[in-house]
Motif scaffolding. Structure first.
Motif, PDB file in Angstrom:
ATOM      1  N   GLN A   1      24.685  14.438  -3.060  1.00 10.01           N
ATOM      2  CA  GLN A   1      23.402  15.207  -3.669  1.00 10.01           C
ATOM      3  C   GLN A   1      22.331  15.361  -3.114  1.00 10.01           C
ATOM      4  N   ASP A   2      21.881  16.747  -2.728  1.00  6.33           N
ATOM      5  CA  ASP A   2      20.366  16.685  -2.404  1.00  6.33           C
ATOM      6  C   ASP A   2      19.965  17.771  -3.375  1.00  6.33           C
ATOM      7  N   GLU A   3      18.623  18.148  -2.665  1.00  7.10           N
ATOM      8  CA  GLU A   3      17.681  19.260  -3.539  1.00  7.10           C
ATOM      9  C   GLU A   3      18.471  20.550  -3.788  1.00  7.10           C
TER      10      GLU A   3
ATOM     11  N   ALA B   1      16.354   4.691  -3.035  1.00  6.06           N
ATOM     12  CA  ALA B   1      15.291   5.298  -3.326  1.00  6.06           C
ATOM     13  C   ALA B   1      14.198   4.060  -3.813  1.00  6.06           C
ATOM     14  N   ASN B   2      12.877   4.204  -4.119  1.00  7.91           N
ATOM     15  CA  ASN B   2      11.862   3.368  -4.618  1.00  7.91           C
ATOM     16  C   ASN B   2      11.770   3.982  -6.170  1.00  7.91           C
ATOM     17  N   GLY B   3      12.098   2.727  -7.106  1.00  6.61           N
ATOM     18  CA  GLY B   3      11.954   3.363  -8.522  1.00  6.61           C
ATOM     19  C   GLY B   3      12.848   4.131  -8.991  1.00  6.61           C
TER      20      GLY B   3
ATOM     21  N   ALA C   1       0.857  -1.168  -0.002  1.00  8.24           N
ATOM     22  CA  ALA C   1       0.054   0.030  -0.096  1.00  8.24           C
ATOM     23  C   ALA C   1       0.918   1.194  -0.081  1.00  8.24           C
ATOM     24  N   LYS C   2       0.415   2.420  -0.355  1.00  5.77           N
ATOM     25  CA  LYS C   2       1.142   3.660  -0.185  1.00  5.77           C
ATOM     26  C   LYS C   2       0.253   4.661  -0.159  1.00  5.77           C
ATOM     27  N   GLY C   3       0.597   5.899   0.274  1.00  2.00           N
ATOM     28  CA  GLY C   3      -0.245   7.199   0.336  1.00  2.00           C
ATOM     29  C   GLY C   3       0.371   8.314   0.218  1.00  2.00           C
TER      30      GLY C   3
ATOM     31  N   ALA D   1       3.277   4.604   7.194  1.00  3.21           N
ATOM     32  CA  ALA D   1       4.890   4.907   7.779  1.00  3.21           C
ATOM     33  C   ALA D   1       5.335   6.073   7.240  1.00  3.21           C
ATOM     34  N   PRO D   2       6.382   6.523   7.640  1.00  2.00           N
ATOM     35  CA  PRO D   2       7.142   7.593   6.825  1.00  2.00           C
ATOM     36  C   PRO D   2       8.008   7.265   5.700  1.00  2.00           C
ATOM     37  N   ASP D   3       7.477   8.501   4.783  1.00  2.00           N
ATOM     38  CA  ASP D   3       8.217   8.532   3.454  1.00  2.00           C
ATOM     39  C   ASP D   3       8.911   9.929   3.205  1.00  2.00           C
ATOM     40  N   VAL D   4       8.862  10.250   1.969  1.00  2.00           N
ATOM     41  CA  VAL D   4       9.394  11.488   1.549  1.00  2.00           C
ATOM     42  C   VAL D   4       8.799  12.531   2.353  1.00  2.00           C
ATOM     43  N   ASN D   5       9.455  13.583   3.050  1.00  2.00           N
ATOM     44  CA  ASN D   5       9.057  14.738   3.733  1.00  2.00           C
ATOM     45  C   ASN D   5       7.851  14.361   4.896  1.00  2.00           C
TER      46      ASN D   5
HETATM   47  P1  NAD Z   1      13.466  12.293   2.756  1.00  2.00           P
HETATM   48  O1  NAD Z   1      12.336  13.240   2.626  1.00  2.00           O
HETATM   49  O2  NAD Z   1      14.020  12.094   4.113  1.00  2.00           O
HETATM   50  O3  NAD Z   1      14.847  12.818   1.990  1.00  2.00           O
HETATM   51  C1  NAD Z   1      14.865  12.978   0.561  1.00  2.00           C
HETATM   52  C2  NAD Z   1      16.302  13.665   0.063  1.00  2.00           C
HETATM   53  O4  NAD Z   1      16.194  13.664  -1.259  1.00  2.00           O
HETATM   54  C3  NAD Z   1      16.163  15.056   0.639  1.00  2.00           C
HETATM   55  O5  NAD Z   1      17.963  15.170   0.978  1.00  2.00           O
HETATM   56  C4  NAD Z   1      16.168  15.821  -0.559  1.00  2.00           C
HETATM   57  O6  NAD Z   1      16.983  16.970  -0.617  1.00  2.00           O
HETATM   58  C5  NAD Z   1      16.454  14.891  -1.565  1.00  2.00           C
HETATM   59  N1  NAD Z   1      15.997  14.969  -3.168  1.00  2.00           N
HETATM   60  C6  NAD Z   1      14.921  15.235  -3.284  1.00  2.00           C
HETATM   61  N2  NAD Z   1      14.742  15.258  -4.619  1.00  2.00           N
HETATM   62  C7  NAD Z   1      15.962  15.309  -5.138  1.00  2.00           C
HETATM   63  C8  NAD Z   1      16.432  15.373  -6.638  1.00  2.00           C
HETATM   64  N3  NAD Z   1      15.570  15.899  -7.408  1.00  2.00           N
HETATM   65  N4  NAD Z   1      17.489  15.552  -6.920  1.00  2.00           N
HETATM   66  C9  NAD Z   1      18.627  15.498  -5.549  1.00  2.00           C
HETATM   67  N5  NAD Z   1      18.019  15.178  -4.500  1.00  2.00           N
HETATM   68  C10 NAD Z   1      16.783  15.225  -4.094  1.00  2.00           C
HETATM   69  O7  NAD Z   1      13.001  11.032   2.126  1.00  2.00           O
HETATM   70  P2  NAD Z   1      13.498   9.383   2.601  1.00  2.00           P
HETATM   71  O8  NAD Z   1      12.590   9.212   3.373  1.00  2.00           O
HETATM   72  O9  NAD Z   1      15.032   9.502   2.567  1.00  2.00           O
HETATM   73  O10 NAD Z   1      13.204   8.896   1.287  1.00  2.00           O
HETATM   74  C11 NAD Z   1      14.060   8.860  -0.180  1.00  2.00           C
HETATM   75  C12 NAD Z   1      13.545   7.727  -0.911  1.00  2.00           C
HETATM   76  O11 NAD Z   1      13.814   6.299  -0.230  1.00  2.00           O
HETATM   77  C13 NAD Z   1      12.151   7.711  -1.739  1.00  2.00           C
HETATM   78  O12 NAD Z   1      12.282   7.035  -2.901  1.00  2.00           O
HETATM   79  C14 NAD Z   1      11.328   6.792  -0.728  1.00  2.00           C
HETATM   80  O13 NAD Z   1      10.024   6.362  -1.292  1.00  2.00           O
HETATM   81  C15 NAD Z   1      12.396   5.648  -0.484  1.00  2.00           C
HETATM   82  N6  NAD Z   1      12.264   5.021   0.897  1.00  2.00           N
HETATM   83  C16 NAD Z   1      12.291   5.612   2.027  1.00  2.00           C
HETATM   84  C17 NAD Z   1      11.911   4.661   3.036  1.00  2.00           C
HETATM   85  C18 NAD Z   1      11.995   5.270   4.507  1.00  2.00           C
HETATM   86  O14 NAD Z   1      11.998   4.376   5.569  1.00  2.00           O
HETATM   87  N7  NAD Z   1      11.849   6.598   4.878  1.00  2.00           N
HETATM   88  C19 NAD Z   1      12.308   3.352   3.135  1.00  2.00           C
HETATM   89  C20 NAD Z   1      12.007   2.744   1.842  1.00  2.00           C
HETATM   90  C21 NAD Z   1      12.203   3.677   0.547  1.00  2.00           C
END
Ligand code: NAD
Length: 427
Positions: A252-254, A327-329, A116-118, A155-159
C-alpha cells in the motif's frame, strides 16, 4: 497516564499527538528503571527546539514562506542524529517526537549519538526542482548554528533524498568556509556517502524480521508479508523479503493498495510504480480497498509509511503474527495493548528501522577518517550490530515479561540516563 508538562505548550493531550505517544511510552518504562527513574524527567523534555521561517522566491516570482524545525531531544551520548522530513503534516509536536525516538533508537543499538530531527511543513510535490533547492538551502542556513559534524547530523526521511542531502552539505560548507561532508549522511557516493546507506533501513527491517521469525517459528521462505509504504524503507524491505522467497502479498502507498495471493512481482511493481506515480496505477496485482489491507492474513505486517497508522480500531482487525515497525511511531500505545492481548508480536521501530541510522553512523565514521569501506563490510557490520541489539532486547523482554518495545526502552533509557548520571548536572 502521561503527566502534563506546562513547560511544553505544544505537547497537547491530543490522542493523535506523536509526542503524547512518546510520553506514554516513557511512562511505561519508568517502573523498570530502578534508581535511574528519578532522572527520567530529562527524557520528557527536548533539550533544544528551533522554529525557523523559510522565505523563498517561487519560479513565478512570488515570495512564499514555509515553516521549518530542528529539534535536539537529547545530546547526552553524542551529537544529535536524525532525518529531515518534507511533508504537509510536519509540526513541532511531530518533529519533537521523532527526535525523541532517535534518542531511544541510537541508544538501543548503542551508537554514540543523541536524538534529533528536522522538518519543513511543505508538500514537495507542488514545488519545482529549483524551488526545492532554494527551500533546502534556506532551511539549512537557518538551522546552521545548531548543526555540524560534531553537533547534529542530518539524513534523509520522508520526501527527502540524497540530492537534498547534497544541497544541505554544500550550503553548510559554504557557510562555515570549508567542505564539511560529515554534517549530513545519506549523501551521494561522490560526496562522501557510504555504499549500502540508501538500502540500509529496508535491509535492516528484513534482518530484524528474520531474527524475530526464527524465535517465533516463522520461516522467511514462503512467509506472507504485507507492506505499507513503498518508498525508501518499505520499497527496499519488500524487495529484500521477495529476494529471500517470502510472498509479498500486498503493498500500500498513498495512491492505493495492490494485492496478489501468490505474491506480487516486487521488482516489476517497483519499476511500474516509479513510472506511473504509485502502486495503484502500476497494473500489477489486484487493486483492493485501503482498509482491507489491515485484515489480510499475514505472517509479517510491515507498516513503513507514517506514524499513527496502527490505531486501536485497526489493531482489533489485524491478522498477522509479527508486526515489524518500519516507520517511526506507527502504533499507538492503545493499539500496542490490543495487539499484545491478541498474541501478536510487535517489533518496535527503535530496533526494526535502526538499520538506516546504523549505516549513517558508518558513513560519518568513514567521512571523519576519509577511508571508505566495501559494501560487504558495511552489510556485515550492519547485520552484526542489529542482530546483537535485537537478541539483547528479546532476552530482556522474556526475562522481565515485558513487550519488546518496553525492553528496547529499558536498554536505551538505562544507557542515556546512566551517561547523564556519570556526567553530572551542569553547572
Ligand atoms: P519515503 O518518502 O521514501 O516513502 C514513504 C512511502 O509511504 C511512500 O510510498 C508513500 O506513498 C507512503 N505513504 C505516505 N503516507 C501514506 C499513507 N497515509 N498510507 C499509505 N502509504 C503512505 O519515506 P521513507 O524514508 O521510506 O520513510 C517511511 C517511514 O520510515 C517514516 O516513518 C520514516 O520516519 C521512517 N524511517 C525512514 C528511514 C530512512 O532511512 N529513510 C529510517 C528510519 C525510519
Amino acid at each position: 497516564m502521561p503527566q502534563q508538562h506546562p513547560g511544553l505548550s505544544f505537547a497537547s493531550a491530543n490522542r493523535e499527538s506523536p509526542w503524547r505517544v512518546y510520553l506514554e511510552q516513557i511512562e511505561r518504562v519508568v517502573p523498570y528503571l530502578g534508581r535511574l527513574a528519578d532522572q527520567a524527567e530529562t527524557l520528557r523534555r527536548p533539550k533544544r527546539a528551533l522554529i525557523v521561517d523559510i522565505p523563498i522566491h517561487m519560479d513565478d516570482g512570488r515570495r512564499e514562506h514555509f515553516e521549518g524545525y530542528r529539534v535536539q531531544h537529547n545530546l547526552s551520548r553524542g551529537p544529535g542524529k536524525g532525518g529531515v522530513r518534507y511533508h504537509p503534516s510536519v509540526s513541532l509536536d511531530e518533529v519533537t517526537a521523532l527526535a525523541a525516538w532517535m534518542t531511544i533508537k541510537t541508544a538501543a543499538v548503542n551508537l554514540p549519538f543523541g536524538g534529533a530531527k528536522g522538518g519543513v511543513r511543505v508538500d514537495p510535490k507542488t514545488l519545482s526542482f529549483k524551488e526545492i533547492e532554494r527551500l533546502t538551502r534556506r532551511y539549512t542556513s537557518e538551522i546552521n548554528m545548531i548543526i555540524g559534524p560534531d553537533k547534529d547530523i542530518a539524513a534523509p526521511d520522508v520526501n527527502t533524498n540524497e540530492q537534498i542531502m547534497a544541497w544541505m552539505m554544500d550550503t553548510y560548507s559554504m557557510n562555515v568556509g570549508h567542505t564539511a561532508t560529515g554534517v549530513v549522511t545519506g549523501k551521494p557516493l561522490a560526496l562522501g556517502g557510504s555504499v549500502g546507506r540508501q538500502r540500509a533501513t529496508g535491509q535492516g527491517v528484513f534482518f530484524i524480521a528474520r531474527e524475530a521469525g526464527q524465535r517465533l517459528g516463522i520461516p522467511i521462505e514462503g512467509a506472507r508479508v504485507a507492506v505499507q509504504g513503498f518508498g525508501n524503507v518499505g520499497g527496499v524491505a519488500a524487495e529484500v523479503f521477495a529476494a529471500h522467497r517470502a510472498r509479498v502479498i500486498a503493498v500500500q502507498d498513498e495512491s492505493g493498495t495492490v494485492y496478489a495471493d501468490a505474491g506480487l512481482d516486487i521488482p516489476a511493481l517497483s519499476a511500474a510504480a516509479k513510472s506511473s506515480g504509485g502502486v495503484a496505477a502500476s497494473g500489477i496485482g489486484e487493486t483492493i480497498d485501503a482498509e482491507a489491507f489491515w485484515e489480510l492474513p499475514t505472517d509479517f505486517l510491515v507498516p513503513a509509511a507514517m506514524e499513527g497508522q496502527v490505531t486501536r480500531e485497526r489493531a482489533n482487525r489485524i491478522r498477522t503474527r509479527a508486526l515489524i515497525e518500519g516507520a517511526n511511531g506507527p502504533t499507538s500505545p492503545e493499539a500496542d495493548d490490543v495487539l499484545g492481548e491478541r498474541g501478536i508480536t510487535v517489533v518496535p521501530d527503535v530496533i526494526a528501522n535502526a538499520g538506516g541510522v546504523t549505516v549513517s553512523y558508518f558513513e560519518w565514521v568513514q567521512d571523519f577518517s576519509s577511508f571508505f569501506w566495501t559494501e560487504d563490510q558495511v552489510n556485515r557490520r550492519l547485520e552484526r550490530i542489529l542482530v546483537g541489539a535485537f537478541g539483547r532486547i528479546w532476552d530482556i523482554a522474556r526475562e522481565q515479561r515485558v513487550s519488546l518495545r518496553t525492553a528496547a526502552y529499558i536498554v536505551a533509557c538505562e544507557r542515556v540516563l546512566d551517561q547523564r548520571r556519570i556526567r553530572g548536572l551542569y553547572p
